[in-house]
Design an enzyme around this catalytic site. Structure first.
Site, short mmCIF file in Angstrom:
data_model
loop_
_atom_site.label_atom_id
_atom_site.label_comp_id
_atom_site.label_asym_id
_atom_site.label_seq_id
_atom_site.Cartn_x
_atom_site.Cartn_y
_atom_site.Cartn_z
N LYS A 1 -6.78 -22.70 12.92
CA LYS A 1 -5.53 -22.13 13.43
C LYS A 1 -5.21 -20.83 12.70
CE LYS A 1 -2.96 -25.70 12.18
NZ LYS A 1 -3.93 -26.64 11.58
N ARG B 1 5.42 -29.04 13.42
CA ARG B 1 4.49 -30.13 13.17
C ARG B 1 5.10 -31.49 13.48
NH1 ARG B 1 1.12 -27.33 9.17
NH2 ARG B 1 -0.63 -28.60 8.50
N ARG C 1 -13.82 -24.82 2.27
CA ARG C 1 -12.86 -23.71 2.34
C ARG C 1 -12.55 -23.13 0.97
NH1 ARG C 1 -7.76 -24.66 6.15
NH2 ARG C 1 -7.12 -26.30 4.71
N ARG D 1 -8.06 -25.20 -2.48
CA ARG D 1 -6.69 -25.72 -2.40
C ARG D 1 -6.62 -27.14 -2.95
NH1 ARG D 1 -4.62 -24.57 3.63
NH2 ARG D 1 -3.92 -26.72 3.30
N ARG E 1 -4.24 -36.26 5.62
CA ARG E 1 -3.66 -35.21 6.46
C ARG E 1 -4.02 -35.43 7.93
NH1 ARG E 1 -6.09 -30.49 3.23
NH2 ARG E 1 -5.51 -29.15 4.97
P1 ADP Z 1 -3.74 -27.19 7.26
O1 ADP Z 1 -3.53 -26.61 8.61
O2 ADP Z 1 -5.09 -26.98 6.71
O3 ADP Z 1 -3.30 -28.62 7.16
P2 ADP Z 1 -1.39 -25.79 6.14
O4 ADP Z 1 -1.54 -24.68 5.19
O5 ADP Z 1 -0.86 -25.49 7.50
O6 ADP Z 1 -2.82 -26.46 6.19
O7 ADP Z 1 -0.42 -26.92 5.50
C1 ADP Z 1 -0.63 -27.44 4.22
C2 ADP Z 1 0.42 -28.49 3.90
O8 ADP Z 1 1.72 -27.86 3.87
C3 ADP Z 1 0.56 -29.62 4.91
O9 ADP Z 1 -0.36 -30.67 4.68
C4 ADP Z 1 2.01 -30.05 4.65
O10 ADP Z 1 2.12 -30.83 3.48
C5 ADP Z 1 2.72 -28.74 4.40
N1 ADP Z 1 3.27 -28.14 5.64
C6 ADP Z 1 2.88 -26.98 6.23
N2 ADP Z 1 3.59 -26.75 7.36
C7 ADP Z 1 4.42 -27.80 7.51
C8 ADP Z 1 5.38 -28.17 8.49
N3 ADP Z 1 5.62 -27.41 9.58
N4 ADP Z 1 6.06 -29.35 8.31
C9 ADP Z 1 5.84 -30.12 7.24
N5 ADP Z 1 4.94 -29.85 6.29
C10 ADP Z 1 4.24 -28.70 6.40
#
Ligand code: ADP
Length: 212
Positions: free
Chosen positions: A13, A88, A122, A153, A164
Protein backbone atom coordinates in the site's frame (compact mmCIF):
# COMPACT_ATOMS: atom_id res chain seq x y z
CA UNK A 1 -8.15 13.42 -5.96
CA UNK A 2 -8.94 11.63 -2.71
CA UNK A 3 -7.81 8.04 -2.76
CA UNK A 4 -7.27 5.36 -0.19
CA UNK A 5 -5.31 2.10 -0.10
CA UNK A 6 -6.80 -0.89 1.65
CA UNK A 7 -5.17 -4.29 1.98
CA UNK A 8 -3.30 -6.49 4.43
CA UNK A 9 0.01 -5.45 5.99
CA UNK A 10 2.82 -5.87 3.47
CA UNK A 11 0.53 -5.65 0.43
CA UNK A 12 2.52 -2.70 -0.90
CA UNK A 13 0.00 0.00 0.00
CA UNK A 14 2.71 2.43 1.04
CA UNK A 15 4.83 1.75 -2.03
CA UNK A 16 1.95 2.50 -4.39
CA UNK A 17 0.72 5.44 -2.31
CA UNK A 18 4.14 7.13 -2.56
CA UNK A 19 4.15 6.75 -6.37
CA UNK A 20 0.62 8.12 -6.80
CA UNK A 21 1.15 11.00 -4.37
CA UNK A 22 4.18 12.09 -6.37
CA UNK A 23 2.38 11.73 -9.66
CA UNK A 24 -0.67 13.74 -8.62
CA UNK A 25 1.14 16.24 -6.38
CA UNK A 26 -0.93 15.48 -3.28
CA UNK A 27 0.31 14.34 0.14
CA UNK A 28 0.77 10.70 1.07
CA UNK A 29 -0.89 10.33 4.44
CA UNK A 30 0.16 7.16 6.27
CA UNK A 31 -1.08 6.75 9.83
CA UNK A 32 1.66 4.13 10.40
CA UNK A 33 4.37 6.64 9.38
CA UNK A 34 2.75 9.36 11.50
CA UNK A 35 2.70 7.06 14.54
CA UNK A 36 6.34 6.06 14.04
CA UNK A 37 7.26 9.77 13.84
CA UNK A 38 5.45 10.39 17.13
CA UNK A 39 7.33 7.49 18.74
CA UNK A 40 10.64 8.78 17.43
CA UNK A 41 9.95 12.27 18.80
CA UNK A 42 8.92 10.81 22.16
CA UNK A 43 5.50 12.55 22.29
CA UNK A 44 2.71 11.45 24.66
CA UNK A 45 0.77 10.13 21.66
CA UNK A 46 3.80 8.11 20.55
CA UNK A 47 4.24 6.64 24.01
CA UNK A 48 0.61 5.60 24.06
CA UNK A 49 0.77 4.03 20.59
CA UNK A 50 4.07 2.14 20.98
CA UNK A 51 2.86 -0.90 22.91
CA UNK A 52 -0.13 -1.45 20.61
CA UNK A 53 2.08 -1.32 17.52
CA UNK A 54 4.73 -3.66 18.93
CA UNK A 55 2.06 -6.21 19.82
CA UNK A 56 0.51 -6.02 16.37
CA UNK A 57 -2.71 -4.53 17.74
CA UNK A 58 -4.55 -1.49 16.42
CA UNK A 59 -3.97 1.84 18.12
CA UNK A 60 -7.30 2.97 19.66
CA UNK A 61 -9.70 4.74 17.28
CA UNK A 62 -9.86 7.99 19.26
CA UNK A 63 -6.07 8.45 19.02
CA UNK A 64 -6.03 7.77 15.27
CA UNK A 65 -9.10 9.85 14.53
CA UNK A 66 -7.74 12.90 16.41
CA UNK A 67 -4.47 12.61 14.52
CA UNK A 68 -6.04 12.24 11.05
CA UNK A 69 -8.59 15.04 11.57
CA UNK A 70 -5.73 17.45 12.15
CA UNK A 71 -3.73 16.13 9.23
CA UNK A 72 -6.45 16.38 6.59
CA UNK A 73 -7.31 19.90 7.74
CA UNK A 74 -3.81 21.09 6.80
CA UNK A 75 -3.44 23.33 3.71
CA UNK A 76 -1.52 20.77 1.60
CA UNK A 77 -4.39 18.27 1.90
CA UNK A 78 -7.08 20.56 0.52
CA UNK A 79 -6.49 19.53 -3.11
CA UNK A 80 -6.61 15.87 -2.18
CA UNK A 81 -4.52 13.10 -0.61
CA UNK A 82 -3.59 9.45 -0.77
CA UNK A 83 -4.53 7.67 2.44
CA UNK A 84 -2.50 4.63 3.40
CA UNK A 85 -3.39 2.52 6.43
CA UNK A 86 -6.44 4.60 7.35
CA UNK A 87 -9.29 3.85 7.85
CA UNK A 88 -8.69 0.44 9.42
CA UNK A 89 -11.95 0.01 11.34
CA UNK A 90 -15.62 0.69 10.63
CA UNK A 91 -15.61 3.48 13.21
CA UNK A 92 -12.68 5.16 11.44
CA UNK A 93 -14.41 4.78 8.04
CA UNK A 94 -17.64 6.31 9.35
CA UNK A 95 -15.75 9.22 10.90
CA UNK A 96 -13.90 9.86 7.63
CA UNK A 97 -17.19 9.79 5.75
CA UNK A 98 -18.44 12.60 7.99
CA UNK A 99 -15.37 14.69 7.13
CA UNK A 100 -14.87 14.18 3.39
CA UNK A 101 -15.65 11.80 0.55
CA UNK A 102 -13.23 9.49 -1.21
CA UNK A 103 -13.11 9.11 -5.00
CA UNK A 104 -11.82 5.54 -4.93
CA UNK A 105 -10.55 2.86 -2.57
CA UNK A 106 -7.90 0.51 -3.98
CA UNK A 107 -7.92 -2.87 -2.36
CA UNK A 108 -4.63 -4.68 -2.96
CA UNK A 109 -5.48 -8.32 -2.90
CA UNK A 110 -2.46 -10.21 -1.50
CA UNK A 111 -2.18 -13.78 -0.27
CA UNK A 112 -0.79 -14.56 3.19
CA UNK A 113 2.24 -16.37 1.73
CA UNK A 114 3.20 -13.27 -0.31
CA UNK A 115 2.95 -11.06 2.74
CA UNK A 116 5.08 -12.79 5.35
CA UNK A 117 8.19 -13.02 3.15
CA UNK A 118 7.77 -9.44 2.02
CA UNK A 119 7.47 -8.04 5.52
CA UNK A 120 10.36 -9.99 7.01
CA UNK A 121 12.54 -8.71 4.13
CA UNK A 122 11.46 -5.10 4.66
CA UNK A 123 14.07 -2.46 5.56
CA UNK A 124 13.15 1.13 6.39
CA UNK A 125 15.31 4.25 6.27
CA UNK A 126 15.65 5.90 9.66
CA UNK A 127 16.03 9.32 8.04
CA UNK A 128 13.61 9.54 5.11
CA UNK A 129 11.26 6.61 5.79
CA UNK A 130 11.81 5.01 2.35
CA UNK A 131 11.05 1.28 2.29
CA UNK A 132 13.15 -1.41 0.54
CA UNK A 133 13.41 -5.16 0.14
CA UNK A 134 16.65 -6.49 1.69
CA UNK A 135 17.13 -8.80 -1.30
CA UNK A 136 17.42 -5.79 -3.62
CA UNK A 137 19.96 -3.85 -1.57
CA UNK A 138 22.98 -5.94 -2.49
CA UNK A 139 24.02 -6.19 1.17
CA UNK A 140 24.01 -2.41 1.75
CA UNK A 141 22.77 -1.19 5.15
CA UNK A 142 22.24 2.43 4.14
CA UNK A 143 19.48 4.14 2.19
CA UNK A 144 20.20 4.43 -1.57
CA UNK A 145 18.37 7.80 -1.60
CA UNK A 146 19.72 9.64 1.45
CA UNK A 147 22.34 7.32 3.01
CA UNK A 148 20.40 7.12 6.28
CA UNK A 149 20.74 3.91 8.29
CA UNK A 150 18.25 1.16 7.43
CA UNK A 151 16.40 -0.69 10.18
CA UNK A 152 13.90 -3.50 10.64
CA UNK A 153 10.60 -2.27 12.14
CA UNK A 154 9.95 -3.57 15.67
CA UNK A 155 6.65 -5.08 14.47
CA UNK A 156 8.15 -6.79 11.40
CA UNK A 157 8.90 -10.15 13.05
CA UNK A 158 7.06 -13.31 12.14
CA UNK A 159 5.02 -13.60 15.35
CA UNK A 160 3.77 -9.99 15.20
CA UNK A 161 3.06 -10.29 11.49
CA UNK A 162 0.73 -13.26 12.16
CA UNK A 163 -1.06 -11.17 14.79
CA UNK A 164 -1.35 -8.18 12.43
CA UNK A 165 -2.81 -10.44 9.76
CA UNK A 166 -5.42 -11.76 12.13
CA UNK A 167 -6.29 -8.21 13.29
CA UNK A 168 -6.54 -7.21 9.63
CA UNK A 169 -8.98 -10.02 8.87
CA UNK A 170 -11.18 -9.22 11.86
CA UNK A 171 -11.21 -5.40 11.88
CA UNK A 172 -10.14 -4.10 8.48
CA UNK A 173 -11.20 -6.68 5.89
CA UNK A 174 -14.90 -5.85 6.50
CA UNK A 175 -14.19 -2.43 4.96
CA UNK A 176 -14.02 -4.16 1.57
CA UNK A 177 -17.78 -4.73 1.81
CA UNK A 178 -18.29 -1.26 3.28
CA UNK A 179 -16.70 0.47 0.27
CA UNK A 180 -18.17 -1.99 -2.23
CA UNK A 181 -21.62 -0.93 -0.99
CA UNK A 182 -20.64 2.68 -1.64
CA UNK A 183 -19.59 1.83 -5.19
CA UNK A 184 -15.99 3.05 -4.86
CA UNK A 185 -14.03 -0.15 -4.23
CA UNK A 186 -11.47 -1.10 -6.90
CA UNK A 187 -9.74 -4.46 -6.58
CA UNK A 188 -6.11 -4.61 -7.64
CA UNK A 189 -4.40 -7.98 -7.93
CA UNK A 190 -1.04 -8.32 -6.18
CA UNK A 191 0.61 -9.72 -9.30
CA UNK A 192 3.66 -8.66 -11.26
CA UNK A 193 6.17 -5.93 -10.50
CA UNK A 194 5.63 -2.71 -8.54
CA UNK A 195 5.37 -0.92 -11.91
CA UNK A 196 2.81 -3.42 -13.22
CA UNK A 197 0.61 -2.75 -10.21
CA UNK A 198 0.99 1.03 -10.60
CA UNK A 199 -0.08 0.69 -14.25
CA UNK A 200 -3.18 -1.28 -13.22
CA UNK A 201 -4.12 1.41 -10.73
CA UNK A 202 -3.60 4.17 -13.30
CA UNK A 203 -5.79 2.37 -15.85
CA UNK A 204 -8.57 2.06 -13.29
CA UNK A 205 -8.26 5.81 -12.61
CA UNK A 206 -8.32 6.57 -16.35
CA UNK A 207 -11.47 4.50 -16.80
CA UNK A 208 -13.09 6.38 -13.91
CA UNK A 209 -12.29 9.71 -15.57
CA UNK A 210 -13.74 8.50 -18.87
CA UNK A 211 -17.05 7.84 -17.21
CA UNK A 212 -17.05 10.88 -14.92
P1 ADP B 1 1.39 -2.20 7.75
O1 ADP B 1 0.53 -1.73 6.63
O2 ADP B 1 2.63 -2.88 7.33
O3 ADP B 1 0.63 -3.00 8.78
P2 ADP B 1 1.44 0.46 9.03
O4 ADP B 1 2.66 1.28 9.03
O5 ADP B 1 0.29 0.93 8.20
O6 ADP B 1 1.94 -0.98 8.59
O7 ADP B 1 0.91 0.28 10.54
C1 ADP B 1 1.73 -0.16 11.57
C2 ADP B 1 0.95 -0.24 12.87
O8 ADP B 1 0.50 1.07 13.24
C3 ADP B 1 -0.32 -1.09 12.82
O9 ADP B 1 -0.07 -2.46 13.04
C4 ADP B 1 -1.13 -0.46 13.97
O10 ADP B 1 -0.66 -0.89 15.24
C5 ADP B 1 -0.80 1.02 13.84
N1 ADP B 1 -1.77 1.73 12.96
C6 ADP B 1 -1.50 2.32 11.77
N2 ADP B 1 -2.62 2.86 11.23
C7 ADP B 1 -3.62 2.60 12.10
C8 ADP B 1 -5.02 2.86 12.11
N3 ADP B 1 -5.63 3.50 11.10
N4 ADP B 1 -5.75 2.42 13.18
C9 ADP B 1 -5.17 1.77 14.20
N5 ADP B 1 -3.86 1.47 14.25
C10 ADP B 1 -3.09 1.88 13.22
Amino acid sequence: MKLMFLGPPGAGKGTQAVVLAERFGVPHISTGDMLREQIKSGTALGQKAKAFIEEGQLVPDDVIIGMIKQRIAEPDAQRGFILDGFPRTRKQAETLEGLTSLDAVFNIDSRDDQIVGRITGRRVCQECGAVYQASRLGGSTTCPKCEGALYVRADDNEETIRERLSVYKKSTQPLIAYYTERGILKNIADEGSIDDITQNILSVLDAMNDYA
